[in-house]
Design a protein around this motif. Sequence first.
Motif, PDB file in Angstrom:
ATOM      1  N   LEU A  21       0.873  -1.173   0.000  1.00 29.72           N
ATOM      2  CA  LEU A  21       0.000   0.000   0.000  1.00 29.72           C
ATOM      3  C   LEU A  21       0.910   1.222   0.000  1.00 29.72           C
ATOM      4  N   ILE A  22       0.939   1.939  -1.109  1.00 36.56           N
ATOM      5  CA  ILE A  22       1.876   3.049  -1.292  1.00 36.56           C
ATOM      6  C   ILE A  22       1.163   4.383  -1.095  1.00 36.56           C
ATOM      7  N   VAL A  23       1.777   5.262  -0.295  1.00 38.42           N
ATOM      8  CA  VAL A  23       1.262   6.620  -0.122  1.00 38.42           C
ATOM      9  C   VAL A  23       1.893   7.500  -1.189  1.00 38.42           C
ATOM     10  N   GLY A  24       1.063   8.016  -2.072  1.00 34.89           N
ATOM     11  CA  GLY A  24       1.545   8.925  -3.103  1.00 34.89           C
ATOM     12  C   GLY A  24       0.789  10.234  -3.017  1.00 34.89           C
ATOM     13  N   ARG A  25       0.953  11.069  -4.042  1.00 36.01           N
ATOM     14  CA  ARG A  25       0.199  12.330  -4.083  1.00 36.01           C
ATOM     15  C   ARG A  25      -0.340  12.547  -5.494  1.00 36.01           C
ATOM     16  N   THR A  26      -1.527  13.069  -5.557  1.00 37.61           N
ATOM     17  CA  THR A  26      -2.119  13.423  -6.857  1.00 37.61           C
ATOM     18  C   THR A  26      -2.389  14.920  -6.866  1.00 37.61           C
ATOM     19  N   GLU A  27      -2.531  15.444  -8.067  1.00 41.72           N
ATOM     20  CA  GLU A  27      -2.800  16.884  -8.194  1.00 41.72           C
ATOM     21  C   GLU A  27      -4.301  17.128  -8.117  1.00 41.72           C
ATOM     22  N   ASP A  28      -4.677  18.069  -7.271  1.00 46.82           N
ATOM     23  CA  ASP A  28      -6.084  18.447  -7.164  1.00 46.82           C
ATOM     24  C   ASP A  28      -6.468  19.226  -8.422  1.00 46.82           C
ATOM     25  N   ALA A  29      -7.481  18.738  -9.130  1.00 48.05           N
ATOM     26  CA  ALA A  29      -7.878  19.356 -10.402  1.00 48.05           C
ATOM     27  C   ALA A  29      -8.307  20.812 -10.219  1.00 48.05           C
ATOM     28  N   ARG A  30      -8.884  21.123  -9.054  1.00 49.34           N
ATOM     29  CA  ARG A  30      -9.377  22.494  -8.839  1.00 49.34           C
ATOM     30  C   ARG A  30      -8.271  23.452  -8.438  1.00 49.34           C
ATOM     31  N   THR A  31      -7.406  23.021  -7.506  1.00 47.46           N
ATOM     32  CA  THR A  31      -6.408  23.948  -6.946  1.00 47.46           C
ATOM     33  C   THR A  31      -5.009  23.744  -7.521  1.00 47.46           C
ATOM     34  N   GLY A  32      -4.774  22.578  -8.121  1.00 46.36           N
ATOM     35  CA  GLY A  32      -3.425  22.291  -8.632  1.00 46.36           C
ATOM     36  C   GLY A  32      -2.470  21.842  -7.540  1.00 46.36           C
ATOM     37  N   ARG A  33      -2.944  21.826  -6.276  1.00 46.41           N
ATOM     38  CA  ARG A  33      -2.077  21.411  -5.166  1.00 46.41           C
ATOM     39  C   ARG A  33      -2.061  19.888  -5.054  1.00 46.41           C
ATOM     40  N   LEU A  34      -0.940  19.374  -4.507  1.00 48.23           N
ATOM     41  CA  LEU A  34      -0.824  17.921  -4.357  1.00 48.23           C
ATOM     42  C   LEU A  34      -1.512  17.471  -3.070  1.00 48.23           C
ATOM     43  N   LYS A  35      -2.183  16.342  -3.134  1.00 46.81           N
ATOM     44  CA  LYS A  35      -2.869  15.801  -1.952  1.00 46.81           C
ATOM     45  C   LYS A  35      -2.544  14.315  -1.833  1.00 46.81           C
ATOM     46  N   PRO A  36      -2.498  13.775  -0.612  1.00 51.16           N
ATOM     47  CA  PRO A  36      -2.113  12.364  -0.446  1.00 51.16           C
ATOM     48  C   PRO A  36      -3.186  11.414  -0.942  1.00 51.16           C
ATOM     49  N   CYS A  37      -2.750  10.263  -1.427  1.00 47.59           N
ATOM     50  CA  CYS A  37      -3.676   9.214  -1.826  1.00 47.59           C
ATOM     51  C   CYS A  37      -2.958   7.872  -1.690  1.00 47.59           C
ATOM     52  N   LEU A  38      -3.736   6.807  -1.648  1.00 48.45           N
ATOM     53  CA  LEU A  38      -3.194   5.480  -1.369  1.00 48.45           C
ATOM     54  C   LEU A  38      -3.468   4.530  -2.534  1.00 48.45           C
ATOM     55  N   PHE A  39      -2.430   3.771  -2.907  1.00 47.17           N
ATOM     56  CA  PHE A  39      -2.551   2.843  -4.028  1.00 47.17           C
ATOM     57  C   PHE A  39      -2.070   1.453  -3.624  1.00 47.17           C
ATOM     58  N   ILE A  40      -2.784   0.441  -4.101  1.00 47.69           N
ATOM     59  CA  ILE A  40      -2.338  -0.948  -3.915  1.00 47.69           C
ATOM     60  C   ILE A  40      -1.466  -1.319  -5.109  1.00 47.69           C
ATOM     61  N   VAL A  41      -0.174  -1.573  -4.838  1.00 51.35           N
ATOM     62  CA  VAL A  41       0.775  -1.903  -5.902  1.00 51.35           C
ATOM     63  C   VAL A  41       1.181  -3.374  -5.780  1.00 51.35           C
ATOM     64  N   PRO A  42       0.811  -4.217  -6.750  1.00 52.24           N
ATOM     65  CA  PRO A  42       1.187  -5.640  -6.703  1.00 52.24           C
ATOM     66  C   PRO A  42       2.700  -5.807  -6.759  1.00 52.24           C
ATOM     67  N   ARG A  43       3.211  -6.839  -6.112  1.00 49.72           N
ATOM     68  CA  ARG A  43       4.667  -7.028  -6.011  1.00 49.72           C
ATOM     69  C   ARG A  43       5.338  -7.207  -7.367  1.00 49.72           C
ATOM     70  N   ASP A  44       4.592  -7.747  -8.356  1.00 47.68           N
ATOM     71  CA  ASP A  44       5.208  -8.003  -9.657  1.00 47.68           C
ATOM     72  C   ASP A  44       4.870  -6.923 -10.695  1.00 47.68           C
ATOM     73  N   ALA A  45       4.379  -5.769 -10.243  1.00 52.09           N
ATOM     74  CA  ALA A  45       4.031  -4.690 -11.178  1.00 52.09           C
ATOM     75  C   ALA A  45       5.280  -4.228 -11.932  1.00 52.09           C
ATOM     76  N   GLU A  46       5.114  -3.972 -13.214  1.00 56.34           N
ATOM     77  CA  GLU A  46       6.232  -3.521 -14.045  1.00 56.34           C
ATOM     78  C   GLU A  46       6.688  -2.135 -13.585  1.00 56.34           C
ATOM     79  N   GLY A  47       8.009  -1.975 -13.431  1.00 55.24           N
ATOM     80  CA  GLY A  47       8.555  -0.693 -12.984  1.00 55.24           C
ATOM     81  C   GLY A  47       8.663  -0.560 -11.479  1.00 55.24           C
ATOM     82  N   PHE A  48       8.226  -1.620 -10.753  1.00 55.47           N
ATOM     83  CA  PHE A  48       8.259  -1.619  -9.281  1.00 55.47           C
ATOM     84  C   PHE A  48       9.421  -2.496  -8.832  1.00 55.47           C
TER      85      PHE A  48
END
Length: 376
Positions: free
Chosen positions: A157-184
Amino acid sequence: MTTHTEPEEHQALRKAVAAFARSHHHLGNKELWQAAAKLGYIGVNLPETHGGGGGGITELSLVLEELGAAGNPLLMMIVSPAICGTVIARFGTEEQKREWLPALADGSRLMAFGITEPDAGSNSHRITTTARKDGADWLLTGRKVFVSGVDIADATLIVGRTEDARTGRLKPCLFIVPRDAEGFSRRPIDMELSAEEKQFELVLDDVRLPAEALVGDEDAGLLQLFAGLNPERIMTAAFAIGMGRHALTRAIEYARERTVWDTPIGAHQAIAHPLAQAHIDLELARLMMQKAAHLYDAGDDVGAGEAANMAKYAAGEACVKAVDQAVHTLGGNGLTREFGLARLITAARVARIAPVSREMILNYVSHQTLGLPKSY
Protein backbone atom coordinates in the motif's frame (compact mmCIF):
# COMPACT_ATOMS: atom_id res chain seq x y z
CA MET A 1 1.09 -8.22 34.53
CA THR A 2 -2.22 -7.03 35.97
CA THR A 3 -5.18 -7.74 33.68
CA HIS A 4 -8.29 -7.58 35.87
CA THR A 5 -9.30 -4.13 34.51
CA GLU A 6 -10.00 -5.79 31.17
CA PRO A 7 -13.35 -7.42 30.31
CA GLU A 8 -13.49 -11.19 30.67
CA GLU A 9 -13.34 -11.87 26.92
CA HIS A 10 -10.11 -9.87 26.66
CA GLN A 11 -8.61 -11.70 29.61
CA ALA A 12 -9.54 -15.00 27.94
CA LEU A 13 -8.02 -13.86 24.63
CA ARG A 14 -4.84 -12.77 26.39
CA LYS A 15 -4.57 -16.12 28.15
CA ALA A 16 -5.17 -18.07 24.93
CA VAL A 17 -2.62 -16.08 22.92
CA ALA A 18 -0.02 -16.39 25.69
CA ALA A 19 -0.49 -20.17 25.75
CA PHE A 20 -0.35 -20.32 21.94
CA ALA A 21 2.86 -18.23 21.84
CA ARG A 22 4.57 -20.41 24.45
CA SER A 23 3.69 -23.64 22.63
CA HIS A 24 4.74 -22.28 19.21
CA HIS A 25 7.94 -20.45 20.23
CA HIS A 26 10.07 -22.81 18.11
CA LEU A 27 8.44 -21.72 14.83
CA GLY A 28 9.84 -19.21 12.35
CA ASN A 29 7.82 -16.09 11.61
CA LYS A 30 6.14 -17.49 8.47
CA GLU A 31 4.93 -20.65 10.22
CA LEU A 32 3.94 -18.70 13.33
CA TRP A 33 1.94 -16.24 11.18
CA GLN A 34 0.06 -19.09 9.49
CA ALA A 35 -0.67 -20.83 12.80
CA ALA A 36 -1.86 -17.57 14.42
CA ALA A 37 -4.02 -16.74 11.38
CA LYS A 38 -5.63 -20.18 11.49
CA LEU A 39 -6.82 -19.44 15.03
CA GLY A 40 -8.18 -16.04 13.97
CA TYR A 41 -5.55 -13.96 15.76
CA ILE A 42 -4.11 -12.14 12.73
CA GLY A 43 -7.48 -10.94 11.44
CA VAL A 44 -9.14 -10.36 14.80
CA ASN A 45 -9.64 -6.64 13.97
CA LEU A 46 -11.09 -7.16 10.50
CA PRO A 47 -14.85 -7.26 9.82
CA GLU A 48 -16.66 -10.57 10.22
CA THR A 49 -18.41 -10.02 6.89
CA HIS A 50 -15.00 -10.38 5.22
CA GLY A 51 -13.56 -13.27 7.20
CA GLY A 52 -12.18 -11.37 10.20
CA GLY A 53 -12.90 -11.63 13.90
CA GLY A 54 -15.06 -8.50 14.07
CA GLY A 55 -12.96 -6.99 16.86
CA GLY A 56 -10.84 -3.87 16.80
CA ILE A 57 -7.35 -2.54 17.36
CA THR A 58 -7.95 -3.24 21.07
CA GLU A 59 -7.96 -6.99 20.40
CA LEU A 60 -5.23 -6.91 17.76
CA SER A 61 -2.84 -4.95 20.00
CA LEU A 62 -3.52 -7.43 22.80
CA VAL A 63 -2.54 -10.31 20.49
CA LEU A 64 0.70 -8.62 19.43
CA GLU A 65 1.61 -7.71 23.01
CA GLU A 66 1.21 -11.30 24.20
CA LEU A 67 3.20 -12.70 21.25
CA GLY A 68 5.96 -10.22 22.10
CA ALA A 69 5.86 -11.05 25.80
CA ALA A 70 6.53 -14.68 24.85
CA GLY A 71 9.50 -13.58 22.72
CA ASN A 72 7.69 -14.03 19.37
CA PRO A 73 6.62 -10.57 18.16
CA LEU A 74 5.32 -10.45 14.59
CA LEU A 75 6.32 -7.05 13.17
CA MET A 76 4.09 -7.41 10.10
CA MET A 77 1.00 -7.42 12.33
CA ILE A 78 1.58 -3.67 12.65
CA VAL A 79 1.48 -3.38 8.87
CA SER A 80 -0.74 -5.98 7.21
CA PRO A 81 -3.90 -6.24 9.37
CA ALA A 82 -3.50 -3.01 11.37
CA ILE A 83 -2.61 -0.40 8.74
CA CYS A 84 -3.55 -1.96 5.40
CA GLY A 85 -6.47 -4.05 6.65
CA THR A 86 -7.94 -1.09 8.54
CA VAL A 87 -7.63 1.33 5.62
CA ILE A 88 -9.20 -1.13 3.16
CA ALA A 89 -11.98 -2.07 5.63
CA ARG A 90 -12.83 1.59 6.23
CA PHE A 91 -12.32 3.13 2.80
CA GLY A 92 -11.88 0.39 0.21
CA THR A 93 -14.40 -0.48 -2.48
CA GLU A 94 -16.48 -3.63 -2.05
CA GLU A 95 -14.27 -5.28 -4.64
CA GLN A 96 -11.08 -4.36 -2.73
CA LYS A 97 -12.60 -5.64 0.51
CA ARG A 98 -13.59 -8.93 -1.08
CA GLU A 99 -10.20 -9.37 -2.70
CA TRP A 100 -7.99 -8.47 0.26
CA LEU A 101 -9.65 -8.72 3.67
CA PRO A 102 -10.38 -12.49 3.83
CA ALA A 103 -6.85 -13.22 2.54
CA LEU A 104 -5.22 -10.84 5.04
CA ALA A 105 -7.28 -12.43 7.82
CA ASP A 106 -6.54 -16.07 6.99
CA GLY A 107 -2.83 -15.42 6.44
CA SER A 108 -2.81 -16.45 2.78
CA ARG A 109 -1.80 -12.94 1.70
CA LEU A 110 0.29 -10.18 3.22
CA MET A 111 0.46 -6.47 2.50
CA ALA A 112 3.32 -4.03 3.14
CA PHE A 113 3.02 -0.25 3.63
CA GLY A 114 5.21 2.38 1.99
CA ILE A 115 5.14 5.96 3.27
CA THR A 116 8.68 7.02 4.30
CA GLU A 117 10.85 8.67 1.65
CA PRO A 118 14.59 9.44 1.55
CA ASP A 119 14.10 13.22 1.65
CA ALA A 120 10.78 13.53 3.48
CA GLY A 121 11.39 11.64 6.74
CA SER A 122 8.43 12.30 9.03
CA ASN A 123 7.15 15.18 6.88
CA SER A 124 4.29 13.59 4.93
CA HIS A 125 3.70 16.94 3.20
CA ARG A 126 7.02 16.55 1.41
CA ILE A 127 6.22 13.18 -0.12
CA THR A 128 7.36 13.30 -3.74
CA THR A 129 5.91 9.98 -4.97
CA THR A 130 3.32 11.23 -7.43
CA ALA A 131 0.45 9.66 -9.32
CA ARG A 132 -0.80 11.11 -12.56
CA LYS A 133 -3.75 10.09 -14.68
CA ASP A 134 -3.14 8.42 -18.03
CA GLY A 135 -6.52 7.68 -19.52
CA ALA A 136 -8.32 5.46 -17.02
CA ASP A 137 -5.01 4.34 -15.47
CA TRP A 138 -2.65 5.86 -12.94
CA LEU A 139 1.12 6.21 -13.39
CA LEU A 140 3.02 6.13 -10.10
CA THR A 141 6.60 7.41 -9.80
CA GLY A 142 8.82 7.86 -6.74
CA ARG A 143 10.98 6.24 -4.04
CA LYS A 144 10.31 4.80 -0.60
CA VAL A 145 12.69 3.65 2.15
CA PHE A 146 12.45 1.50 5.30
CA VAL A 147 9.53 -0.53 4.01
CA SER A 148 9.20 -3.75 6.02
CA GLY A 149 8.57 -7.16 4.52
CA VAL A 150 8.18 -6.21 0.84
CA ASP A 151 9.81 -9.50 -0.15
CA ILE A 152 7.09 -11.53 1.59
CA ALA A 153 4.17 -9.22 0.76
CA ASP A 154 1.79 -9.80 -2.15
CA ALA A 155 1.32 -6.05 -2.56
CA THR A 156 2.39 -2.77 -0.99
CA LEU A 157 0.00 0.00 0.00
CA ILE A 158 1.88 3.05 -1.29
CA VAL A 159 1.26 6.62 -0.12
CA GLY A 160 1.55 8.92 -3.10
CA ARG A 161 0.20 12.33 -4.08
CA THR A 162 -2.12 13.42 -6.86
CA GLU A 163 -2.80 16.88 -8.19
CA ASP A 164 -6.08 18.45 -7.16
CA ALA A 165 -7.88 19.36 -10.40
CA ARG A 166 -9.38 22.49 -8.84
CA THR A 167 -6.41 23.95 -6.95
CA GLY A 168 -3.43 22.29 -8.63
CA ARG A 169 -2.08 21.41 -5.17
CA LEU A 170 -0.82 17.92 -4.36
CA LYS A 171 -2.87 15.80 -1.95
CA PRO A 172 -2.11 12.36 -0.45
CA CYS A 173 -3.68 9.21 -1.83
CA LEU A 174 -3.19 5.48 -1.37
CA PHE A 175 -2.55 2.84 -4.03
CA ILE A 176 -2.34 -0.95 -3.91
CA VAL A 177 0.78 -1.90 -5.90
CA PRO A 178 1.19 -5.64 -6.70
CA ARG A 179 4.67 -7.03 -6.01
CA ASP A 180 5.21 -8.00 -9.66
CA ALA A 181 4.03 -4.69 -11.18
CA GLU A 182 6.23 -3.52 -14.04
CA GLY A 183 8.55 -0.69 -12.98
CA PHE A 184 8.26 -1.62 -9.28
CA SER A 185 11.65 -2.66 -7.92
CA ARG A 186 13.10 -3.23 -4.44
CA ARG A 187 16.54 -3.24 -2.88
CA PRO A 188 17.27 -4.60 0.62
CA ILE A 189 18.74 -2.08 3.06
CA ASP A 190 21.73 -3.47 4.96
CA MET A 191 20.58 -3.19 8.57
CA GLU A 192 22.53 -4.02 11.74
CA LEU A 193 19.15 -4.78 13.30
CA SER A 194 18.67 -8.49 13.94
CA ALA A 195 15.14 -9.19 12.69
CA GLU A 196 13.51 -11.74 10.40
CA GLU A 197 11.62 -9.00 8.59
CA LYS A 198 13.90 -7.19 6.14
CA GLN A 199 13.82 -3.48 5.27
CA PHE A 200 13.70 -2.27 1.67
CA GLU A 201 14.14 0.73 -0.55
CA LEU A 202 11.52 0.85 -3.30
CA VAL A 203 11.67 2.49 -6.70
CA LEU A 204 8.49 3.14 -8.68
CA ASP A 205 9.27 4.03 -12.26
CA ASP A 206 6.03 4.92 -14.07
CA VAL A 207 4.23 1.98 -12.50
CA ARG A 208 0.96 1.64 -14.41
CA LEU A 209 -2.00 0.87 -12.18
CA PRO A 210 -5.68 0.42 -13.03
CA ALA A 211 -8.23 2.88 -11.64
CA GLU A 212 -9.30 0.31 -9.03
CA ALA A 213 -5.81 0.36 -7.45
CA LEU A 214 -6.73 3.66 -5.76
CA VAL A 215 -8.04 3.01 -2.23
CA GLY A 216 -11.03 5.10 -1.25
CA ASP A 217 -11.99 8.56 -2.35
CA GLU A 218 -9.42 10.64 -4.19
CA ASP A 219 -10.46 13.65 -2.11
CA ALA A 220 -10.29 12.04 1.34
CA GLY A 221 -6.58 11.21 1.25
CA LEU A 222 -5.47 12.71 4.56
CA LEU A 223 -8.37 11.17 6.48
CA GLN A 224 -7.61 7.77 4.98
CA LEU A 225 -3.90 8.10 5.69
CA PHE A 226 -4.41 8.91 9.36
CA ALA A 227 -6.95 6.11 9.68
CA GLY A 228 -3.95 3.83 9.13
CA LEU A 229 -1.37 5.77 11.13
CA ASN A 230 -3.22 5.73 14.47
CA PRO A 231 -3.42 1.91 14.50
CA GLU A 232 0.25 1.85 13.48
CA ARG A 233 1.23 3.84 16.57
CA ILE A 234 -1.00 1.74 18.87
CA MET A 235 0.43 -1.48 17.48
CA THR A 236 3.99 -0.19 17.77
CA ALA A 237 3.23 0.47 21.44
CA ALA A 238 2.00 -3.14 21.77
CA PHE A 239 5.16 -4.39 20.06
CA ALA A 240 7.33 -2.38 22.48
CA ILE A 241 5.37 -3.36 25.61
CA GLY A 242 5.54 -7.04 24.66
CA MET A 243 9.29 -6.81 24.10
CA GLY A 244 9.79 -4.98 27.40
CA ARG A 245 7.74 -7.57 29.27
CA HIS A 246 9.73 -10.40 27.69
CA ALA A 247 13.06 -8.85 28.71
CA LEU A 248 11.78 -8.11 32.22
CA THR A 249 10.53 -11.67 32.70
CA ARG A 250 13.96 -13.06 31.80
CA ALA A 251 15.64 -10.63 34.21
CA ILE A 252 13.24 -11.43 37.06
CA GLU A 253 13.77 -15.18 36.63
CA TYR A 254 17.53 -14.64 36.69
CA ALA A 255 17.42 -12.30 39.72
CA ARG A 256 15.42 -14.87 41.70
CA GLU A 257 17.87 -17.70 40.97
CA ARG A 258 21.29 -16.12 40.65
CA THR A 259 23.02 -16.21 44.04
CA VAL A 260 26.22 -14.37 44.83
CA TRP A 261 27.41 -14.62 48.43
CA ASP A 262 24.38 -15.82 50.43
CA THR A 263 21.25 -14.40 48.80
CA PRO A 264 19.74 -14.19 45.31
CA ILE A 265 20.73 -10.92 43.63
CA GLY A 266 17.04 -9.99 43.39
CA ALA A 267 17.02 -9.45 47.16
CA HIS A 268 19.23 -6.39 46.70
CA GLN A 269 17.34 -3.16 46.13
CA ALA A 270 19.92 -2.01 43.59
CA ILE A 271 18.67 -4.87 41.42
CA ALA A 272 15.03 -5.05 42.56
CA HIS A 273 14.05 -1.38 42.41
CA PRO A 274 15.03 -0.67 38.78
CA LEU A 275 13.14 -3.82 37.72
CA ALA A 276 10.10 -2.64 39.71
CA GLN A 277 10.36 0.78 38.03
CA ALA A 278 10.56 -0.85 34.61
CA HIS A 279 7.43 -2.87 35.40
CA ILE A 280 5.57 0.30 36.50
CA ASP A 281 6.57 2.15 33.32
CA LEU A 282 5.38 -0.74 31.13
CA GLU A 283 2.06 -0.90 33.00
CA LEU A 284 1.52 2.86 32.57
CA ALA A 285 2.34 2.65 28.87
CA ARG A 286 -0.08 -0.22 28.49
CA LEU A 287 -2.89 1.81 30.07
CA MET A 288 -2.34 4.61 27.54
CA MET A 289 -2.23 2.06 24.73
CA GLN A 290 -5.56 0.62 25.88
CA LYS A 291 -7.04 4.11 26.05
CA ALA A 292 -5.85 4.87 22.51
CA ALA A 293 -7.21 1.57 21.18
CA HIS A 294 -10.61 2.10 22.83
CA LEU A 295 -10.87 5.65 21.44
CA TYR A 296 -9.94 4.45 17.97
CA ASP A 297 -12.37 1.55 18.04
CA ALA A 298 -15.12 3.93 19.24
CA GLY A 299 -14.55 6.05 16.11
CA ASP A 300 -12.88 9.03 17.83
CA ASP A 301 -10.03 9.59 15.37
CA VAL A 302 -8.97 12.92 16.89
CA GLY A 303 -8.90 11.66 20.48
CA ALA A 304 -7.18 8.47 19.34
CA GLY A 305 -4.52 10.51 17.52
CA GLU A 306 -3.35 12.17 20.73
CA ALA A 307 -3.55 8.99 22.82
CA ALA A 308 -1.88 6.82 20.14
CA ASN A 309 1.07 9.18 19.93
CA MET A 310 1.37 9.30 23.73
CA ALA A 311 1.12 5.50 23.97
CA LYS A 312 3.81 5.00 21.35
CA TYR A 313 6.08 7.52 23.14
CA ALA A 314 5.54 5.97 26.58
CA ALA A 315 5.93 2.40 25.33
CA GLY A 316 9.12 3.17 23.43
CA GLU A 317 10.72 4.75 26.49
CA ALA A 318 9.52 1.96 28.81
CA CYS A 319 10.78 -0.74 26.43
CA VAL A 320 14.27 0.74 26.11
CA LYS A 321 14.57 1.08 29.89
CA ALA A 322 13.25 -2.45 30.54
CA VAL A 323 15.64 -4.04 28.03
CA ASP A 324 18.59 -2.01 29.33
CA GLN A 325 17.84 -2.98 32.92
CA ALA A 326 17.30 -6.63 32.00
CA VAL A 327 20.68 -6.84 30.25
CA HIS A 328 22.32 -5.05 33.16
CA THR A 329 20.73 -7.46 35.65
CA LEU A 330 22.28 -10.43 33.88
CA GLY A 331 25.68 -8.76 33.60
CA GLY A 332 27.91 -10.61 31.14
CA ASN A 333 25.22 -13.23 30.62
CA GLY A 334 22.97 -10.48 29.28
CA LEU A 335 25.25 -10.21 26.25
CA THR A 336 25.32 -13.93 25.43
CA ARG A 337 23.31 -15.59 22.69
CA GLU A 338 22.08 -18.16 25.24
CA PHE A 339 19.91 -15.65 27.09
CA GLY A 340 18.75 -13.83 23.95
CA LEU A 341 18.60 -10.34 25.45
CA ALA A 342 21.50 -8.58 23.71
CA ARG A 343 19.72 -8.52 20.33
CA LEU A 344 16.86 -6.64 21.98
CA ILE A 345 19.14 -3.67 22.71
CA THR A 346 18.98 -2.60 19.06
CA ALA A 347 15.41 -3.79 18.55
CA ALA A 348 14.17 -1.72 21.51
CA ARG A 349 15.54 1.48 19.96
CA VAL A 350 13.28 0.93 16.96
CA ALA A 351 10.27 1.70 19.14
CA ARG A 352 11.77 5.13 19.86
CA ILE A 353 12.53 5.87 16.21
CA ALA A 354 9.80 4.23 14.11
CA PRO A 355 7.25 4.85 12.74
CA VAL A 356 7.69 8.38 14.07
CA SER A 357 10.44 9.72 16.32
CA ARG A 358 9.76 10.69 19.90
CA GLU A 359 10.69 14.28 19.02
CA MET A 360 7.92 14.43 16.41
CA ILE A 361 5.49 13.08 18.99
CA LEU A 362 6.57 15.83 21.39
CA ASN A 363 5.96 18.30 18.54
CA TYR A 364 2.48 16.82 18.03
CA VAL A 365 1.61 17.13 21.73
CA SER A 366 3.09 20.65 21.90
CA HIS A 367 0.96 21.87 18.99
CA GLN A 368 -2.20 19.77 19.13
CA THR A 369 -2.64 19.39 22.88
CA LEU A 370 -0.89 22.38 24.43
CA GLY A 371 -1.64 24.82 21.62
CA LEU A 372 1.94 26.05 21.38
CA PRO A 373 3.14 27.63 18.11
CA LYS A 374 5.07 25.62 15.51
CA SER A 375 8.75 26.14 14.82
CA TYR A 376 8.38 24.72 11.31
